[in-house]
Design a protein around this motif. Structure first.
Motif, PDB file in Angstrom:
ATOM      1  N   GLN A   1      33.797  45.829  40.162  1.00  0.00           N
ATOM      2  CA  GLN A   1      33.429  46.602  38.982  1.00  0.00           C
ATOM      3  C   GLN A   1      33.719  48.100  39.102  1.00  0.00           C
ATOM      4  O   GLN A   1      33.858  48.787  38.098  1.00  0.00           O
ATOM      5  CB  GLN A   1      31.955  46.393  38.646  1.00  0.00           C
ATOM      6  CG  GLN A   1      30.979  46.922  39.678  1.00  0.00           C
ATOM      7  CD  GLN A   1      29.545  46.748  39.206  1.00  0.00           C
ATOM      8  OE1 GLN A   1      29.227  46.964  38.046  1.00  0.00           O
ATOM      9  NE2 GLN A   1      28.668  46.345  40.113  1.00  0.00           N
ATOM     10  N   THR A   2      33.845  48.609  40.314  1.00  0.00           N
ATOM     11  CA  THR A   2      34.134  50.038  40.472  1.00  0.00           C
ATOM     12  C   THR A   2      35.631  50.344  40.503  1.00  0.00           C
ATOM     13  O   THR A   2      36.015  51.512  40.542  1.00  0.00           O
ATOM     14  CB  THR A   2      33.497  50.581  41.764  1.00  0.00           C
ATOM     15  OG1 THR A   2      34.018  49.859  42.889  1.00  0.00           O
ATOM     16  CG2 THR A   2      31.980  50.441  41.716  1.00  0.00           C
ATOM     17  N   SER A   3      36.465  49.323  40.497  1.00  0.00           N
ATOM     18  CA  SER A   3      37.903  49.571  40.583  1.00  0.00           C
ATOM     19  C   SER A   3      38.711  48.918  39.465  1.00  0.00           C
ATOM     20  O   SER A   3      39.913  49.181  39.347  1.00  0.00           O
ATOM     21  CB  SER A   3      38.444  49.072  41.933  1.00  0.00           C
ATOM     22  OG  SER A   3      38.239  47.678  42.082  1.00  0.00           O
ATOM     23  N   ARG A   4      38.061  48.081  38.635  1.00  0.00           N
ATOM     24  CA  ARG A   4      38.795  47.406  37.571  1.00  0.00           C
ATOM     25  C   ARG A   4      38.038  47.513  36.246  1.00  0.00           C
ATOM     26  O   ARG A   4      36.808  47.528  36.223  1.00  0.00           O
ATOM     27  CB  ARG A   4      39.021  45.928  37.922  1.00  0.00           C
ATOM     28  CG  ARG A   4      39.862  45.752  39.178  1.00  0.00           C
ATOM     29  CD  ARG A   4      40.141  44.318  39.514  1.00  0.00           C
ATOM     30  NE  ARG A   4      40.898  44.227  40.764  1.00  0.00           N
ATOM     31  CZ  ARG A   4      41.280  43.094  41.326  1.00  0.00           C
ATOM     32  NH1 ARG A   4      40.974  41.949  40.747  1.00  0.00           N
ATOM     33  NH2 ARG A   4      41.965  43.098  42.450  1.00  0.00           N
ATOM     34  N   SER A   5      38.790  47.578  35.176  1.00  0.00           N
ATOM     35  CA  SER A   5      38.178  47.693  33.852  1.00  0.00           C
ATOM     36  C   SER A   5      37.505  46.381  33.456  1.00  0.00           C
ATOM     37  O   SER A   5      37.761  45.325  34.044  1.00  0.00           O
ATOM     38  CB  SER A   5      39.250  48.028  32.815  1.00  0.00           C
ATOM     39  OG  SER A   5      40.139  46.925  32.651  1.00  0.00           O
ATOM     40  N   ARG A   6      36.653  46.467  32.440  1.00  0.00           N
ATOM     41  CA  ARG A   6      36.001  45.265  31.924  1.00  0.00           C
ATOM     42  C   ARG A   6      37.039  44.255  31.439  1.00  0.00           C
ATOM     43  O   ARG A   6      36.908  43.056  31.664  1.00  0.00           O
ATOM     44  CB  ARG A   6      35.043  45.634  30.787  1.00  0.00           C
ATOM     45  CG  ARG A   6      33.818  46.414  31.225  1.00  0.00           C
ATOM     46  CD  ARG A   6      32.981  46.832  30.023  1.00  0.00           C
ATOM     47  NE  ARG A   6      32.468  45.673  29.315  1.00  0.00           N
ATOM     48  CZ  ARG A   6      31.299  45.078  29.593  1.00  0.00           C
ATOM     49  NH1 ARG A   6      30.532  45.543  30.561  1.00  0.00           N
ATOM     50  NH2 ARG A   6      30.881  44.041  28.896  1.00  0.00           N
ATOM     51  N   MET A   7      38.067  44.762  30.781  1.00  0.00           N
ATOM     52  CA  MET A   7      39.104  43.877  30.277  1.00  0.00           C
ATOM     53  C   MET A   7      39.819  43.162  31.417  1.00  0.00           C
ATOM     54  O   MET A   7      40.087  41.961  31.353  1.00  0.00           O
ATOM     55  CB  MET A   7      40.119  44.656  29.437  1.00  0.00           C
ATOM     56  CG  MET A   7      41.199  43.792  28.792  1.00  0.00           C
ATOM     57  SD  MET A   7      42.430  44.772  27.889  1.00  0.00           S
ATOM     58  CE  MET A   7      41.391  45.540  26.635  1.00  0.00           C
ATOM     59  N   ARG A   8      40.128  43.917  32.471  1.00  0.00           N
ATOM     60  CA  ARG A   8      40.806  43.332  33.629  1.00  0.00           C
ATOM     61  C   ARG A   8      39.927  42.281  34.299  1.00  0.00           C
ATOM     62  O   ARG A   8      40.397  41.204  34.691  1.00  0.00           O
ATOM     63  CB  ARG A   8      41.172  44.440  34.612  1.00  0.00           C
ATOM     64  CG  ARG A   8      41.734  43.954  35.946  1.00  0.00           C
ATOM     65  CD  ARG A   8      43.092  43.311  35.818  1.00  0.00           C
ATOM     66  NE  ARG A   8      43.544  42.810  37.105  1.00  0.00           N
ATOM     67  CZ  ARG A   8      44.138  43.562  38.035  1.00  0.00           C
ATOM     68  NH1 ARG A   8      44.385  44.854  37.797  1.00  0.00           N
ATOM     69  NH2 ARG A   8      44.518  43.030  39.185  1.00  0.00           N
ATOM     70  N   LEU A   9      38.634  42.569  34.438  1.00  0.00           N
ATOM     71  CA  LEU A   9      37.708  41.609  35.031  1.00  0.00           C
ATOM     72  C   LEU A   9      37.652  40.336  34.194  1.00  0.00           C
ATOM     73  O   LEU A   9      37.658  39.215  34.734  1.00  0.00           O
ATOM     74  CB  LEU A   9      36.308  42.220  35.158  1.00  0.00           C
ATOM     75  CG  LEU A   9      36.135  43.340  36.184  1.00  0.00           C
ATOM     76  CD1 LEU A   9      34.758  43.965  36.053  1.00  0.00           C
ATOM     77  CD2 LEU A   9      36.358  42.819  37.599  1.00  0.00           C
ATOM     78  N   MET A  10      37.595  40.498  32.872  1.00  0.00           N
ATOM     79  CA  MET A  10      37.581  39.352  31.964  1.00  0.00           C
ATOM     80  C   MET A  10      38.843  38.508  32.146  1.00  0.00           C
ATOM     81  O   MET A  10      38.779  37.280  32.266  1.00  0.00           O
ATOM     82  CB  MET A  10      37.482  39.818  30.516  1.00  0.00           C
ATOM     83  CG  MET A  10      36.129  40.357  30.094  1.00  0.00           C
ATOM     84  SD  MET A  10      34.911  39.040  29.763  1.00  0.00           S
ATOM     85  CE  MET A  10      35.627  38.272  28.313  1.00  0.00           C
TER      86      MET A  10
END
Length: 203
Positions: free
Chosen positions: A119-128
């Motif tokens: 969560q500290t290195s990737r956007s919410r969209m990327r995580l999704m």
């Protein structure tokens, strides 16, 4: 009636049994002899089910456990891996149910762990996107995101900019454009990037 079209040697002790319906499988030579399988013989439903229950289901369970020992996987990832390994559908589903009963495979746990770690290195969209590629249900991902993701998009962008040693006050137009593209590639929305960079495009 399904029949055996051919039996091929694929390794010293392994044999591939090719069936007329395309549902091929692999057995060890001693297992082949045990069930008396030969080319051009009919394979009854009863004998096939016996092979599935006595050979493939126990083997698929062990394989699933071994795969999960190496790394955490989603249910979809594990199912595809077992399928690629040549296990018949009945054995795959039984193995999946087996590991799920012990919570060895748990999509929600995997999603939460992944979100906390990245969560500290990737956007919410990327995580999704990452979690959906693993085959995790969108509703499960969204619920976990709401409960686990404690870092704001702006804060994440600022951290990445600091990590890249980006100096907004002295950055050239080319450097600004490069940073913008970098953040877009990480999955951050344009509005958040512009806000975090302090409306750099107006300079």
């Amino acid at each position: 009636m399904v029949y055996i079209t051919s039996i091929c040697t694929i390794k010293q002790y392994k044999r591939k049994v090719c069936l007329s319906n395309g549902a091929d499988f692999v057995l060890y030579k001693k297992e082949l002899d045990r069930f008396g399988l030969k080319e051009e013989m009919d394979l009854s439903d009863e004998l096939y089910q016996q092979i599935v229950e006595e050979i493939f289901i126990p083997r698929a369970k062990r394989r699933a456990m071994h795969l999960l020992e190496k790394m955490d996987r989603s249910e979809k990832q594990l199912r595809l891996k077992l399928k690629d390994d040549g296990y018949p559908p009945e054995a795959v589903e039984t193995a999946i149910d087996y590991v799920k009963s012990y919570h060895y495979v748990d999509d929600e746990r995997l999603a939460r762990s992944y979100i906390r770690f990245y969560q500290t290195s990737r956007s919410r969209m990327r995580l999704m996107q990452d979690l959906m590629k693993k085959g995790i249900d969108k509703e499960v991902i969204q619920r976990c995101m709401e409960e686990e993701n404690e870092t704001s998009q702006i804060e994440m962008i600022h951290r990445l900019m600091e990590k890249k040693h980006y100096d907004s006050s002295n950055a050239t137009r080319e450097e600004k454009a490069k940073m913008y593209r970098f953040l877009m590639q990480r999955g951050f929305p344009s509005s958040e990037i512009t806000r975090a960079m302090g409306e750099l495009w107006e300079n």
